[in-house]
Write a protein that holds these residues in place. Structure first.
Motif, PDB file in Angstrom:
ATOM      1  N   PHE A  24     -10.977  -0.674   1.983  1.00 19.09           N
ATOM      2  CA  PHE A  24     -10.864   0.257   0.857  1.00 19.09           C
ATOM      3  C   PHE A  24     -12.247   0.508   0.252  1.00 19.09           C
ATOM      4  CE2 PHE A  24     -10.425   1.193  -3.651  1.00 19.09           C
ATOM      5  CZ  PHE A  24      -9.529   2.235  -3.628  1.00 19.09           C
ATOM      6  N   GLY A  65       0.715   3.891  -3.048  1.00 21.50           N
ATOM      7  CA  GLY A  65       0.123   5.196  -2.772  1.00 21.50           C
ATOM      8  C   GLY A  65       1.096   6.244  -2.276  1.00 21.50           C
ATOM      9  N   LEU A  81      -7.064   5.314  -1.269  1.00 21.09           N
ATOM     10  CA  LEU A  81      -5.866   4.508  -1.062  1.00 21.09           C
ATOM     11  C   LEU A  81      -4.987   5.094   0.035  1.00 21.09           C
ATOM     12  CD1 LEU A  81      -3.990   2.206  -1.822  1.00 21.09           C
ATOM     13  CD2 LEU A  81      -3.058   3.649  -3.652  1.00 21.09           C
ATOM     14  N   SER A  82      -4.766   6.399  -0.017  1.00 27.02           N
ATOM     15  CA  SER A  82      -3.931   7.038   0.997  1.00 27.02           C
ATOM     16  C   SER A  82      -4.554   6.928   2.376  1.00 27.02           C
ATOM     17  CB  SER A  82      -3.714   8.515   0.649  1.00 27.02           C
ATOM     18  OG  SER A  82      -3.041   8.648  -0.577  1.00 27.02           O
ATOM     19  N   LEU A  87      -7.639  -5.413   3.404  1.00 19.75           N
ATOM     20  CA  LEU A  87      -7.322  -4.437   2.358  1.00 19.75           C
ATOM     21  C   LEU A  87      -8.530  -4.132   1.477  1.00 19.75           C
ATOM     22  CD1 LEU A  87      -5.298  -2.739   0.774  1.00 19.75           C
ATOM     23  CD2 LEU A  87      -4.635  -4.817  -0.450  1.00 19.75           C
ATOM     24  N   LEU A  91       0.826  -1.208   0.000  1.00 22.44           N
ATOM     25  CA  LEU A  91       0.000   0.000   0.000  1.00 22.44           C
ATOM     26  C   LEU A  91       0.861   1.259   0.000  1.00 22.44           C
ATOM     27  CD1 LEU A  91      -2.865  -0.850   2.534  1.00 22.44           C
ATOM     28  CD2 LEU A  91      -3.104  -0.389   0.100  1.00 22.44           C
ATOM     29  N   THR A 139      -6.735   4.703   3.461  1.00 20.98           N
ATOM     30  CA  THR A 139      -6.696   3.316   3.909  1.00 20.98           C
ATOM     31  C   THR A 139      -5.310   2.957   4.416  1.00 20.98           C
ATOM     32  OG1 THR A 139      -8.416   2.691   2.331  1.00 20.98           O
ATOM     33  CG2 THR A 139      -7.080   0.916   3.222  1.00 20.98           C
ATOM     34  N   THR A 140      -4.270   3.422   3.707  1.00 19.48           N
ATOM     35  CA  THR A 140      -2.892   3.129   4.110  1.00 19.48           C
ATOM     36  C   THR A 140      -2.586   3.715   5.480  1.00 19.48           C
ATOM     37  OG1 THR A 140      -2.198   3.126   1.791  1.00 19.48           O
ATOM     38  CG2 THR A 140      -0.475   3.356   3.446  1.00 19.48           C
TER      39      THR A 140
END
Length: 306
Positions: free
Chosen positions: A243, A64, A188-189, A239, A60, A191-192
């Motif tokens: 997301f 990202g 994405l960012s 994941l 990730l 979630t990371t």
């Protein structure tokens, strides 16, 4: 097809673009109970959680990296706060599953679909539509019937933990919809950062004496079956699921998210029958029908009010 028909179909198509991924999330979460029981014991909860999150985090970060660098301080703080809530959800759920039956876990966690609209109504001071509450009640009644085939037992410590997990899930859904700093960031960012915050929490807990064996010790003892279960929990149940949830909650209402994710016990029963060898009697079949009917009805009401 005439142009007069297209506008009427467009909202339904857009709704399914959001709804189908959420149903897939419910399906993999339903399967997660069996998977978690296969890889986790009372003494390895923290270690398994470290492994589960750490497996996907490097990929990730690489994927990202540009988006992470673009996040503002407020966005980092907002996503970090969501990550702390997320770590609490996983701790409660994993310890809960270990200390209770999968049937009880699926039943109790489904109460999120009741807690979420009630909590949202309390925050916004807007009464939920009566039809939506009736649909949610129908789904809960279905869950009750669905889980009777597994034998609902008296409340235990694990049951209480699952109840707290349902409340924590509600907080997470509402927070994602209301923390302004995260509204304009890419999923994405966010979630990371959430998963990174959760890994940090679990790593700190793993270093505390008495919380069980180290993650690398547990990993070394895993066979092919345990690794397959861990990868399923990590890639699909962690994941993919979060997301999609973060992507969807900003495109629909918390009501609808909670109701669709409320089909999780139905998927858990399907996995239990197909893989775990569980049997479902007539009451269980009726319960499954009620869950689907309540979810479909609630979706229609959410379309009207959202």
């Amino acid at each position: 097809m005439s142009s007069a028909v297209l506008p009427a179909l467009a909202p339904t198509r857009r709704a399914w673009v959001t709804d189908l991924p959420l149903l897939l999330v419910a399906a993999v979460w339903g399967a997660s109970y069996l998977a978690a029981k296969g890889v986790t014991t009372t003494h390895t909860v923290i270690a398994v959680l470290v492994l589960r999150f750490a497996i996907v985090l490097p990929a990730l970060v690489v994927a990202g990296w540009r988006g992470l660098r673009a996040l503002s301080g407020a966005q980092w703080r907002g996503a970090g706060l969501l990550g702390l809530v997320l770590s609490g959800i996983f701790l409660l759920e994993t310890y809960g599953v270990v200390h209770t039956s999968a049937t009880n876990a699926g039943l109790i966690i489904s109460l999120t679909m009741i807690f979420t609209p009630l909590a949202d109504a309390a925050v916004t001071r807007v009464r939920p539509p009566a039809a939506f509450l009736a649909a949610a009640g129908l789904s809960v009644a279905g869950v009750l019937l669905l889980t009777q085939g597994g034998g609902f037992t008296s409340p235990s410590a694990g049951d209480l933990l699952m109840l707290l997990a349902a409340l924590a899930r509600t907080v997470h859904v509402l927070a994602m919809a209301r923390i302004k700093a995260v509204q304009d960031s890419d999923s994405l960012s966010l979630t990371t950062v959430q998963l990174g915050s959760a890994v940090a929490v679990f790593a700190v807990l793993a270093a505390v004496p008495g919380t069980g064996p180290a993650p690398w010790t547990v990993a070394a003892d895993f066979g092919a079956t345990e690794w397959a279960g861990l990868l399923f929990l990590s890639v699909f149940c962690t994941l993919f699921a979060f997301f999609v949830q973060m992507w969807s909650v900003r495109r629909t209402s918390p009501f609808r998210v909670s109701l669709l994710l409320g089909t999780e016990p139905l998927w858990a029963a399907a996995v239990g029958i197909a893989i775990g060898g569980e049997r479902l009697g007539a009451l269980g079949v009726l319960g499954g029908v009620l869950v689907l009917a309540g979810t479909a009805w609630g979706r229609r009401r959410a379309d009207v009010t959202s």
